[in-house]
Design an enzyme around this catalytic site. Structure first.
Site, PDB file in Angstrom:
ATOM      1  N   ILE A 257       0.955  -1.077  -0.284  1.00 25.65           N
ATOM      2  CA  ILE A 257      -0.006  -0.084   0.005  1.00 25.65           C
ATOM      3  C   ILE A 257       1.195   1.140   0.000  1.00 25.65           C
ATOM      4  O   ILE A 257       2.125   1.311   0.793  1.00 25.65           O
ATOM      5  CB  ILE A 257      -0.992  -0.072   1.262  1.00 25.65           C
ATOM      6  N   SER A 258       0.675   2.101  -0.775  1.00 22.99           N
ATOM      7  CA  SER A 258       1.600   3.263  -1.231  1.00 22.99           C
ATOM      8  C   SER A 258       1.634   4.151   0.222  1.00 22.99           C
ATOM      9  O   SER A 258       0.576   4.254   1.050  1.00 22.99           O
ATOM     10  CB  SER A 258       0.942   4.332  -2.012  1.00 22.99           C
ATOM     11  N   ARG A 259       2.424   5.007   0.475  1.00 19.28           N
ATOM     12  CA  ARG A 259       2.556   5.928   1.595  1.00 19.28           C
ATOM     13  C   ARG A 259       1.256   6.918   1.431  1.00 19.28           C
ATOM     14  O   ARG A 259       0.963   7.389   0.224  1.00 19.28           O
ATOM     15  CB  ARG A 259       3.822   6.716   1.819  1.00 19.28           C
TER      16      ARG A 259
END
Ligand code: SAH
Length: 282
Positions: free
Chosen positions: A128-130
């Protein structure tokens, strides 16, 4: 896992406690930094079921629940405050981030890190991206348009966090995932939010979802070398595609706006690092 061991391991997740069926004494909840508010109702029920722990139960359960919601809300608001200082983040994205509990979309063991500015593993070698990247992509998806967007497509549901955010920005959200395990996990993760406008699909999103097109927006959570004509053709005039584009470590965020049937305005933004867009299902 016994209570004594948990006492040392902060923060403790309520969902974890419940899943493992542990008999934690509510009177001792004050010692735990519980960061998960999922299932507060069932937790309260569990407390009243556990006859051995019923001493002073009302007071203790109330205190516990109060602390549970406060902890995650405070950390989440801090994250939103941090993101709000980034240029061109849309206020509605910040509003959505304030209400979607990001820590409930990652593995319980990583929940304490959910509000940090880092990418996190979500299983099946995906991440999951930041938070800032998510906020940035969603803001570009909206652009200068009025909300809610009508129909949007997310390619790469992953854990379902961004899907949940999208459901506050668009009337109908289609999200497609090619890995069965993650598709099922997203279903589970999203259940507690009861968003009526999300449709989760299992399949190869690189060809889009033509039966639900045209879309006002398509957001890709995985990087391809280009954005395929198949996907482009499923965007309405005035609609946008946001996609990480490139190979390996040479990726940039691309914002494409369909100005006419055949003319697209394209804008390459910052360098990013996404998992690759793959074909087929797994
Ligand atoms: N936004 C997601 C991030 C998921 S990571 C989240 O909030 O969790 C990117 C996801 O894209 C992975 O789950 C990966 O399996 C998926 N993906 C890659 N190629 C795909 C494709 N062709 N179709 C659908 N999903 C794809």
């Amino acid at each position: 896992m016994g209570y004594a061991r948990r006492q040392k391991k902060f923060p403790v997740l309520l969902s974890d406690i419940m899943r493992k069926g542990s008999h934690i004494c509510p009177a001792k909840c004050k010692n735990l930094d519980v960061v998960d508010t999922r299932g507060i109702n069932s937790f309260s029920k569990m407390l009243s079921f556990d006859k051995r722990n019923l001493g002073n139960q009302k007071y203790q359960a109330g205190k516990c629940v109060e602390k549970l919601s406060l902890t995650s809300e405070l950390v989440r608001n801090k994250m939103v405050e941090r993101i709000s200082s980034v240029k061109s983040i849309h206020p509605s994205v910040l509003d959505a981030m304030r209400v979607v509990p990001r820590h409930q979309f990652v593995d319980p063991a990583l929940a304490a890190k959910a509000y940090e500015e880092i990418a996190l593993p979500i299983g099946a070698s995906q991440t999951i991206s930041r938070p800032t990247i998510v906020a940035c992509m969603l803001s570009h998806l909206i652009g200068a348009r009025n909300l809610p967007l009508m129909q949007v497509l997310e390619v790469g549901t992953g854990c379902g966090y961004q899907t949940a955010l999208l459901s506050f920005l668009a009337k109908n959200v289609y999200s497609i995932e090619r890995i069965k395990y993650l598709h099922e996990r997203a279903k589970q993760n999203l259940r507690f939010m009861s968003r009526p406008n999300i449709r989760l699909l299992y399949g190869d999103g690189s060809v889009g979802v033509s039966k639900a097109s045209p879309f006002d927006g398509i957001i890709l959570s995985a990087a391809g070398s280009t954005v395929s004509p198949l996907l482009r053709n499923q965007v309405a005039i005035g609609g946008r595609i946001i996609a990480p584009v490139g190979v390996g470590s040479m990726q940039r965020l691309l914002v494409m706006e369909r100005v006419t049937v055949s003319y697209w305005r394209e804008n390459f933004l910052d360098e990013v690092k996404f998992v690759p867009l793959r074909t087929g299902v797994s």
